[in-house]
Design an enzyme around this catalytic site. Structure first.
Site, PDB file in Angstrom:
ATOM      1  CE  LYS B  44      -3.683   1.770   2.804  1.00 43.99           C
ATOM      2  NZ  LYS B  44      -4.745   2.487   1.159  1.00 43.99           N
ATOM      3  CB  ILE B  70      -8.967   3.863   1.107  1.00 42.14           C
ATOM      4  CG1 ILE B  70      -9.279   2.825   0.618  1.00 42.14           C
ATOM      5  CG2 ILE B  70      -8.127   4.299   2.197  1.00 42.14           C
ATOM      6  CD1 ILE B  70     -10.036   2.069   1.167  1.00 42.14           C
ATOM      7  CG  ASN B 126      -0.525   6.445  -6.404  1.00 41.45           C
ATOM      8  OD1 ASN B 126      -0.799   6.856  -6.517  1.00 41.45           O
ATOM      9  ND2 ASN B 126      -0.979   5.625  -5.198  1.00 41.45           N
ATOM     10  CB  CYS B 129      -4.165   7.979  -5.314  1.00 40.98           C
ATOM     11  SG  CYS B 129      -5.176   8.541  -4.142  1.00 40.98           S
ATOM     12  CE  LYS B 164      -2.297   1.923  -9.853  1.00 43.37           C
ATOM     13  NZ  LYS B 164      -2.309   1.031  -8.446  1.00 43.37           N
ATOM     14  CG  ASN B 191      -4.498   4.637  -9.291  1.00 41.25           C
ATOM     15  OD1 ASN B 191      -5.849   3.672  -9.058  1.00 41.25           O
ATOM     16  ND2 ASN B 191      -3.408   5.366  -8.741  1.00 41.25           N
ATOM     17  CB  THR B 192      -9.106   4.272  -9.870  1.00 33.41           C
ATOM     18  OG1 THR B 192      -8.520   5.134  -8.827  1.00 33.41           O
ATOM     19  CG2 THR B 192      -9.050   2.595  -8.759  1.00 33.41           C
ATOM     20  N   GLY B 243      -9.805  -4.902 -13.021  1.00 35.95           N
ATOM     21  CA  GLY B 243     -10.295  -5.840 -13.205  1.00 35.95           C
ATOM     22  C   GLY B 243     -10.222  -7.049 -13.337  1.00 35.95           C
TER      23      GLY B 243
END
Lengths: 206, 260
Positions: B44, B70, B126, B129, B164, B191-192, B243
């Site tokens: 994480k 989160i 990252n 995010c 990422k 990433n999302t 996914g």
């Protein structure tokens, strides 16, 4: 579809049976309700920590449940009874039609029912019932919506109490940090799925 | 069958690894299976100081996926090195540490500290995010900022560096090119995607942060498409994610060229 966190209402080790009680609320519980006897479902559990009853013997205990928070209190009352405690259950529901397990609880212990709309039992909230009863208790255990738990936590702040908290969960095992709650500990938080869902009422800030 | 892959200087037993944030720091899932079977463990995100993260609810299920916000909750880089990494030493699986921050300085400090930890075999930067107000995403949507940050982090770390990427951009290829030119050893994609769900009872966003990152099978075709686009212009390794739930999904990503 994601897994759904559901509490255990009762279990019988001799016949390997686990009882869960849930309300059909969305897609997941609707799917569950359509399963047929003899079918198989994939379960991950039991997870987390339940009510710790060590040392709670021969005492006066009040058990307070609200709506879908009522089920895990059923086996709890059984265990409290087996440890010779004097147990009073107060169960709150929205309305007469949403009541379940009234008889089951009454068969176990002295039980009071309250409804928000006054269509059955006491007209009001569980906290109103607690106030009217004016009994003194050694411990309390509670499970229900956060608003109710907060009110109970406040009302019974002088009593040793344990609350079981609800939250939307991701993984259920403590990895994703979806279901955290502020707490009075070194880290400043607890993970409800892994550290709880039952906590000492003084430990968590709702 | 030999499934080992080369990944920016690392040799992995196989190309399967969890995506950062889905796996905590490994302890929880070690109860369910042997972490030695993984190709790598991606932990994480770490930030300079401890972060409590966003208010709850933080997750919501959506069609073929879920939203999460989160908010990079983590105990801070020093605590991660002291408290979390020792547990992972017992496994014969390389650890990839995810680096986050809200300023260039913070990213650099976190990256430098993590790259010195012996358990950490590679870094994942990252810059994508979507769930924190400051930092993260702006580095992931502006190629110039992404270039600078990647370059600075690369300068303080001797370990392989994966960046990422966020799918929340109009041109994923320019982002990929920018970080590759800055010295990235590989890319993590994707990433999302930023999304929102409305609670029909309250008529308000269900997630307390209002928006959340969409993950799950719903985003897999987007991940595949973006990887395909980037693969045309870049030869550095790509860790594919988004996914993946079945072996068929793994193959779909695999034939597209990435290594996860």
């Amino acid at each position: 579809m994601l897994r759904r966190p559901i509490s255990i209402a009762d279990y019988d080790k001799q016949i390997n049976q686990l009882t869960i009680i849930y309300k059909v609320f969305g897609e997941g519980t609707d799917w569950l309700a359509r399963q047929l006897p003899g079918g198989q479902i994939n379960v991950l559990g039991p997870l987390g920590n339940g009510f710790d009853l060590s040392g709670i013997q021969g005492q006066t205990v009040i058990v307070i449940g609200g709506g879908v928070g009522v089920p895990p209190l059923y086996n709890l009352v059984k265990q409290l009874n087996s440890q010779f405690n004097d147990v009073t259950a107060i169960l709150g529901y929205q309305s007469k039609v949403s009541i379940f397990y009234e008889k089951e609880f009454k068969d176990l212990t002295q039980t009071y029912i309250a409804t928000d709309d006054g269509t059955y039992g006491y007209d009001g909230l569980v906290t109103d019932v607690i106030r009217e009863l004016r009994f003194s208790y050694d411990h309390y255990f509670s499970c229900g919506p956060t608003g109710m738990l907060k009110a109970v936590q406040h009302q019974l702040s002088d009593i040793d109490g344990y609350i079981s908290i609800e939250e939307r969960m991701g993984c259920g095992v403590g990895a994703c940090f979806a279901c955290v709650c502020q707490a009075d500990n070194d880290k400043g938080y607890v993970k409800i799925c892994q550290d709880g869902p039952v906590f000492h009422a003084k430990e968590v800030t709702l | 069958m030999n499934l080992s892959v080369q990944l920016g200087g690392l040799t992995l037993k196989n190309p399967v690894m969890p995506a950062s944030g889905c796996f905590g720091f490994g302890q929880e899932f070690s109860q369910f299976y042997d972490l030695n079977t993984l190709g790598a463990i991606v932990i994480k995100a770490a930030t300079g100081e401890a972060r409590f993260g966003n208010p709850t609810p933080r997750v919501a299920e959506t069609s073929s996926g879920m939203l999460n916000a989160i908010g990079l909750q983590n105990p801070g880089v020093d605590q991660i090195i002291k408290q979390e990494l020792p547990f992972l030493e017992q496994f014969d699986t390389p650890v990839i540490a995810n680096v986050a921050g809200s300023s260039e300085e913070e990213y650099v400090i976190v990256a430098e500290k993590l790259s010195k930890a012996s358990t950490v075999k590679a870094l994942e930067l990252n810059i994508s995010c979507p769930n924190v107000k400051e930092g993260g995403i702006q580095f992931g949507t502006d190629p110039e900022l992404a270039y600078q940050l990647t370059n600075k982090v690369k300068n303080v770390s001797s370990k392989p560096l994966f960046v990422k990427l966020s799918p929340n951009v109009t041109n994923i290829v320019s982002m990929a090119k920018a970080v590759e030119e800055a010295g990235a050893d590989g890319l993590s994609m994707i990433n999302t995607l930023t999304g929102m769900k409305i609670d029909l009872k309250t008529r308000k966003p269900l997630i307390a942060n209002e928006t959340g990152g969409l993950s799950g099978p719903a985003i897999k075709p987007i991940a595949i498409r973006m990887i395909h686009q980037v693969r045309q212009v870049s030869n550095i390794p790509i860790i594919g994610m988004g996914g993946i739930t079945t072996s068929e999904d793994v193959l779909e990503f695999y034939w597209q060229g990435p290594t996860q």
